[in-house]
Every structure is written in C-alpha cells, then in structure tokens.
Design a protein around this motif. Structure first.
Motif, PDB file in Angstrom:
ATOM      1  N   LEU A 112      44.748  11.596 -50.956  1.00 23.80           N
ATOM      2  CA  LEU A 112      44.248  10.855 -49.605  1.00 23.80           C
ATOM      3  C   LEU A 112      42.977  10.136 -50.526  1.00 23.80           C
ATOM      4  O   LEU A 112      42.197  10.709 -51.110  1.00 23.80           O
ATOM      5  CB  LEU A 112      43.857  11.657 -48.573  1.00 23.80           C
ATOM      6  CG  LEU A 112      43.698  10.873 -47.433  1.00 23.80           C
ATOM      7  CD1 LEU A 112      43.930  11.670 -46.002  1.00 23.80           C
ATOM      8  CD2 LEU A 112      41.894  10.780 -47.496  1.00 23.80           C
ATOM      9  N   VAL A 113      43.175   9.057 -50.201  1.00 20.51           N
ATOM     10  CA  VAL A 113      41.713   8.016 -50.371  1.00 20.51           C
ATOM     11  C   VAL A 113      41.198   7.349 -49.091  1.00 20.51           C
ATOM     12  O   VAL A 113      42.393   6.899 -48.509  1.00 20.51           O
ATOM     13  CB  VAL A 113      41.978   7.018 -51.609  1.00 20.51           C
ATOM     14  CG1 VAL A 113      43.219   6.035 -51.080  1.00 20.51           C
ATOM     15  CG2 VAL A 113      40.646   6.484 -51.689  1.00 20.51           C
ATOM     16  N   ALA A 114      40.269   7.620 -48.780  1.00 17.95           N
ATOM     17  CA  ALA A 114      39.445   6.696 -47.472  1.00 17.95           C
ATOM     18  C   ALA A 114      38.563   5.908 -47.758  1.00 17.95           C
ATOM     19  O   ALA A 114      37.907   5.929 -48.801  1.00 17.95           O
ATOM     20  CB  ALA A 114      39.269   7.915 -46.579  1.00 17.95           C
ATOM     21  N   SER A 115      38.246   5.130 -47.007  1.00 21.43           N
ATOM     22  CA  SER A 115      37.070   3.808 -47.305  1.00 21.43           C
ATOM     23  C   SER A 115      36.836   3.704 -45.705  1.00 21.43           C
ATOM     24  O   SER A 115      36.854   4.283 -44.750  1.00 21.43           O
ATOM     25  CB  SER A 115      37.757   2.612 -47.569  1.00 21.43           C
ATOM     26  OG  SER A 115      38.428   2.665 -48.868  1.00 21.43           O
ATOM     27  N   GLY A 116      35.503   2.611 -45.735  1.00 16.95           N
ATOM     28  CA  GLY A 116      34.868   2.529 -44.516  1.00 16.95           C
ATOM     29  C   GLY A 116      35.534   1.122 -43.755  1.00 16.95           C
ATOM     30  O   GLY A 116      36.626   0.497 -44.202  1.00 16.95           O
ATOM     31  N   SER A 117      34.968   0.660 -42.606  1.00 17.57           N
ATOM     32  CA  SER A 117      35.599  -0.248 -41.812  1.00 17.57           C
ATOM     33  C   SER A 117      34.581  -0.912 -41.135  1.00 17.57           C
ATOM     34  O   SER A 117      33.043  -0.599 -41.327  1.00 17.57           O
ATOM     35  CB  SER A 117      36.494   0.204 -40.981  1.00 17.57           C
ATOM     36  OG  SER A 117      35.843   1.384 -40.091  1.00 17.57           O
ATOM     37  N   ILE A 118      34.672  -2.135 -40.583  1.00 14.35           N
ATOM     38  CA  ILE A 118      33.973  -2.771 -39.798  1.00 14.35           C
ATOM     39  C   ILE A 118      34.290  -2.656 -38.445  1.00 14.35           C
ATOM     40  O   ILE A 118      35.702  -3.309 -38.202  1.00 14.35           O
ATOM     41  CB  ILE A 118      33.565  -4.221 -40.143  1.00 14.35           C
ATOM     42  CG1 ILE A 118      33.043  -4.400 -41.709  1.00 14.35           C
ATOM     43  CG2 ILE A 118      32.833  -5.069 -39.182  1.00 14.35           C
ATOM     44  CD1 ILE A 118      33.352  -5.549 -42.202  1.00 14.35           C
ATOM     45  N   GLU A 119      33.663  -2.379 -37.225  1.00 16.98           N
ATOM     46  CA  GLU A 119      34.009  -2.254 -36.068  1.00 16.98           C
ATOM     47  C   GLU A 119      33.714  -3.544 -35.330  1.00 16.98           C
ATOM     48  O   GLU A 119      32.758  -4.147 -35.411  1.00 16.98           O
ATOM     49  CB  GLU A 119      33.518  -1.300 -35.370  1.00 16.98           C
ATOM     50  CG  GLU A 119      33.727   0.355 -35.662  1.00 16.98           C
ATOM     51  CD  GLU A 119      33.325   1.224 -34.332  1.00 16.98           C
ATOM     52  OE1 GLU A 119      32.386   0.946 -33.766  1.00 16.98           O
ATOM     53  OE2 GLU A 119      33.883   2.177 -34.490  1.00 16.98           O
ATOM     54  N   VAL A 120      34.783  -4.179 -34.750  1.00 17.88           N
ATOM     55  CA  VAL A 120      34.512  -5.632 -34.081  1.00 17.88           C
ATOM     56  C   VAL A 120      35.111  -5.359 -32.517  1.00 17.88           C
ATOM     57  O   VAL A 120      35.761  -4.525 -31.996  1.00 17.88           O
ATOM     58  CB  VAL A 120      35.583  -6.480 -34.594  1.00 17.88           C
ATOM     59  CG1 VAL A 120      35.161  -6.797 -36.084  1.00 17.88           C
ATOM     60  CG2 VAL A 120      37.077  -6.078 -34.806  1.00 17.88           C
ATOM     61  N   ASP A 121      34.902  -6.180 -31.744  1.00 13.10           N
ATOM     62  CA  ASP A 121      35.047  -6.403 -30.242  1.00 13.10           C
ATOM     63  C   ASP A 121      36.266  -7.039 -30.007  1.00 13.10           C
ATOM     64  O   ASP A 121      37.118  -7.671 -31.291  1.00 13.10           O
ATOM     65  CB  ASP A 121      34.200  -6.754 -29.344  1.00 13.10           C
ATOM     66  CG  ASP A 121      33.860  -8.504 -29.573  1.00 13.10           C
ATOM     67  OD1 ASP A 121      34.580  -9.142 -30.327  1.00 13.10           O
ATOM     68  OD2 ASP A 121      32.734  -8.724 -29.045  1.00 13.10           O
ATOM     69  N   GLU A 194      36.896   5.773 -51.745  1.00 11.13           N
ATOM     70  CA  GLU A 194      36.709   4.510 -52.237  1.00 11.13           C
ATOM     71  C   GLU A 194      35.754   3.758 -51.273  1.00 11.13           C
ATOM     72  O   GLU A 194      35.961   3.168 -50.312  1.00 11.13           O
ATOM     73  CB  GLU A 194      37.954   3.767 -52.113  1.00 11.13           C
ATOM     74  CG  GLU A 194      38.053   2.401 -52.520  1.00 11.13           C
ATOM     75  CD  GLU A 194      37.418   2.120 -54.114  1.00 11.13           C
ATOM     76  OE1 GLU A 194      37.197   0.988 -54.581  1.00 11.13           O
ATOM     77  OE2 GLU A 194      37.729   3.178 -54.788  1.00 11.13           O
ATOM     78  N   PRO A 195      34.443   3.878 -51.924  1.00 12.28           N
ATOM     79  CA  PRO A 195      33.229   3.532 -50.980  1.00 12.28           C
ATOM     80  C   PRO A 195      33.102   1.773 -50.785  1.00 12.28           C
ATOM     81  O   PRO A 195      32.557   1.313 -51.491  1.00 12.28           O
ATOM     82  CB  PRO A 195      32.066   4.056 -51.715  1.00 12.28           C
ATOM     83  CG  PRO A 195      32.431   3.928 -53.130  1.00 12.28           C
ATOM     84  CD  PRO A 195      34.026   4.415 -53.372  1.00 12.28           C
ATOM     85  N   ALA A 196      34.174   1.503 -49.826  1.00 16.18           N
ATOM     86  CA  ALA A 196      33.935  -0.090 -49.548  1.00 16.18           C
ATOM     87  C   ALA A 196      34.625  -0.072 -48.238  1.00 16.18           C
ATOM     88  O   ALA A 196      35.214   0.634 -47.535  1.00 16.18           O
ATOM     89  CB  ALA A 196      34.877  -0.816 -50.478  1.00 16.18           C
ATOM     90  N   THR A 197      34.181  -1.072 -47.277  1.00 20.05           N
ATOM     91  CA  THR A 197      34.521  -1.376 -46.012  1.00 20.05           C
ATOM     92  C   THR A 197      35.972  -2.221 -46.124  1.00 20.05           C
ATOM     93  O   THR A 197      35.859  -3.346 -46.766  1.00 20.05           O
ATOM     94  CB  THR A 197      33.400  -1.959 -45.286  1.00 20.05           C
ATOM     95  OG1 THR A 197      33.034  -3.250 -46.028  1.00 20.05           O
ATOM     96  CG2 THR A 197      32.053  -1.116 -44.820  1.00 20.05           C
ATOM     97  N   LEU A 198      37.040  -1.792 -45.889  1.00 19.71           N
ATOM     98  CA  LEU A 198      38.023  -2.351 -46.193  1.00 19.71           C
ATOM     99  C   LEU A 198      39.142  -2.546 -44.651  1.00 19.71           C
ATOM    100  O   LEU A 198      40.331  -3.146 -45.079  1.00 19.71           O
ATOM    101  CB  LEU A 198      38.916  -1.451 -47.127  1.00 19.71           C
ATOM    102  CG  LEU A 198      38.327  -1.351 -48.558  1.00 19.71           C
ATOM    103  CD1 LEU A 198      39.203  -0.462 -49.537  1.00 19.71           C
ATOM    104  CD2 LEU A 198      37.995  -2.436 -49.109  1.00 19.71           C
ATOM    105  N   CYS A 199      38.622  -2.601 -43.832  1.00 13.94           N
ATOM    106  CA  CYS A 199      39.606  -2.682 -42.500  1.00 13.94           C
ATOM    107  C   CYS A 199      38.489  -2.970 -41.287  1.00 13.94           C
ATOM    108  O   CYS A 199      37.291  -2.723 -41.103  1.00 13.94           O
ATOM    109  CB  CYS A 199      40.007  -1.254 -42.038  1.00 13.94           C
ATOM    110  SG  CYS A 199      41.120  -1.477 -40.909  1.00 13.94           S
TER     111      CYS A 199
END
Length: 253
Positions: A112-121, A194-199
C-alpha cells in the motif's frame, strides 16, 4: 489487462460522480479501468455515468449494500494488479496514479502507498492541506491502533493484499477503511508514503466524517474485533489504546 482498477462507489450523487470520473480521465497515467458501483441510487446516476463513452469505464448497479459492500463489488469486478479507491464526492489530482504506481514499482515489497490531500468545501474552495506523513511517518500496525491518517481516496493498494485479508468488513459501516488497513498491517503488509498531496477531498454537511458518534462507535467496534482475536499474542494484548482501556474500566464499573 489494466494495471490499475479505480473503484468509485456512489449513492445518489449524480451531481458529483461525473467530476470524480472526469478526474480519472484527466490522469497522466493511462493504464487503468474505472468501475463505478451504483449502490442502489434513485437519482439519475446511471445517465451521468452512461454519458462517458471511454471503454475503460464500467458501470455496475446493485441493491443498496452500503459503502463496504459497494467497494467489495468493485474490487471483485476489477482485474488490475493495483486498486485505487475514489469516493464519488472526491477527485484525483492529475498525477495521482502516476506517482503512486511509480512508488509501488520502486518498492515491490510494499502492499500500500498513501499520500496527502486537499480538503475542499462543496463549492470546491480549499479548506486545508493534509500532509499526514509529517505526524505519522511510520505505518505499523501499532500506529493503526491509535489513528487513521488517510482516507480511501488517498491510497493505491496491491490487489493481492486485499484478497488476502478478506476485503472490507461489510458489517463495519463506519471507519471501514481504518479496519481494513489495520488488518492488512497486522497481517504483515508493508505500507509507505508518497509524500505529496494528490487528491481533493470534499467536506460537506452530509459527509460521514462529521458524524462523530457513529465514527466513535465504529472505532470501538474495530478495536473490539481486533483484540478479540483468539490467537492474538499476549504481548499484543498489552497494546490496548488508552481510550479503549478507559471504556472497558467504565463498563466494569
């Protein structure tokens, strides 16, 4: 056979699911299939999905089985070596699959690989950027007893590991992803960042993350299930999180 199966479960989100699908079409990585699992919608979801003519997109309708059951249906229908999950109110950023596939190719031992994200309204306005690797750099099973640092849309998973642990627990209606990651990790699945915001992850009034009581009940269920395993080593039983110990003490009264 595609390399990646993207699973999009949806229920009465005809106004949003098209944006999720388009975000997959916009990927810089093209070796994928997308399986939209319509979990009993009563709106025009079928028509929205049917408007996409790309042969890599498939539509499955089923009677309502809740989110874990919908994801499992997509996993079983898919053929990719890797599985990505995309909630129908979320969107992938364009390099999401490319970067995460490359990470697993560099580390074939990882499941499994995980990354960060940006929360939006609900209007797409950014609220905050999540970089969970900064506060939880390790993803061991002991870490999973305390916190779930990412959402399903943030990960790419080896299909074999999903099959090995039995997919999502269909009785776990909340924090079902946390339950799955804990089981995978305890079974020995190596996980990496994978240290990046991808979602882009949508936070809105109907979002499950705002249902605190149900989320808490789901958390206790997954921990109760984990610590009830009859073959759990004694040393592991000593790792009961403080919150659960306090609840158990209160119950004994």
């Amino acid at each position: 056979m595609p390399k990646v199966s993207v699973i999009i479960p949806t229920y009465n989100r005809a106004d949003l699911v098209g944006h999720a699908i388009q975000s997959v079409l916009d990927q810089t990585y093209a070796d994928w299939e997308t399986i939209v699992v319509d979990d009993g919608s009563t709106d025009n979801t079928r028509n929205v999905v049917s408007a996409f003519t790309d042969h890599r997109i498939r539509y499955i309708y089923q009677d309502n089985a809740k989110l874990p059951g919908a994801r499992n249906a997509g996993i079983r229908a898919g053929t990719g070596e890797y599985v990505a999950f995309l909630d129908s109110d979320d969107r992938f950023l364009p390099d999401k699959l490319e970067r995460q596939v490359a990470a697993l190719e560099r580390h074939p031992e990882a499941g499994l690989v995980a990354s960060g994200s940006i929360e939006v309204d609900s209007q797409g306005k950014p609220l905050r950027t999540l970089r969970p690797w900064l506060f939880q750099p390790q993803l061991t099973w002991q870490d999973w007893l305390y916190h779930c640092p990412f959402a399903p849309s943030d990960v790419l998973v080896q299909r074999d590991w999903l099959i090995r642990v039995g997919l999502f627990d269909v009785q776990q209606h909340y924090v079902e992803d946390w339950d799955l990651w804990l089981r995978m990790s305890f079974a020995g699945c190596p996980m990496l960042w994978e240290p990046a915001t991808l979602c882009l992850r949508t936070v809105h009034e109907g979002s499950m993350v705002r249902n605190a009581a149900a989320m808490t009940a789901g958390m206790f269920r997954l921990l109760d299930k984990f610590f009830a395993q009859p073959d759990l080593p004694e040393a592991v039983r000593g790792d009961v999180p403080p919150g659960r110990r306090q609840r158990d003490a209160s119950a004994r009264g």
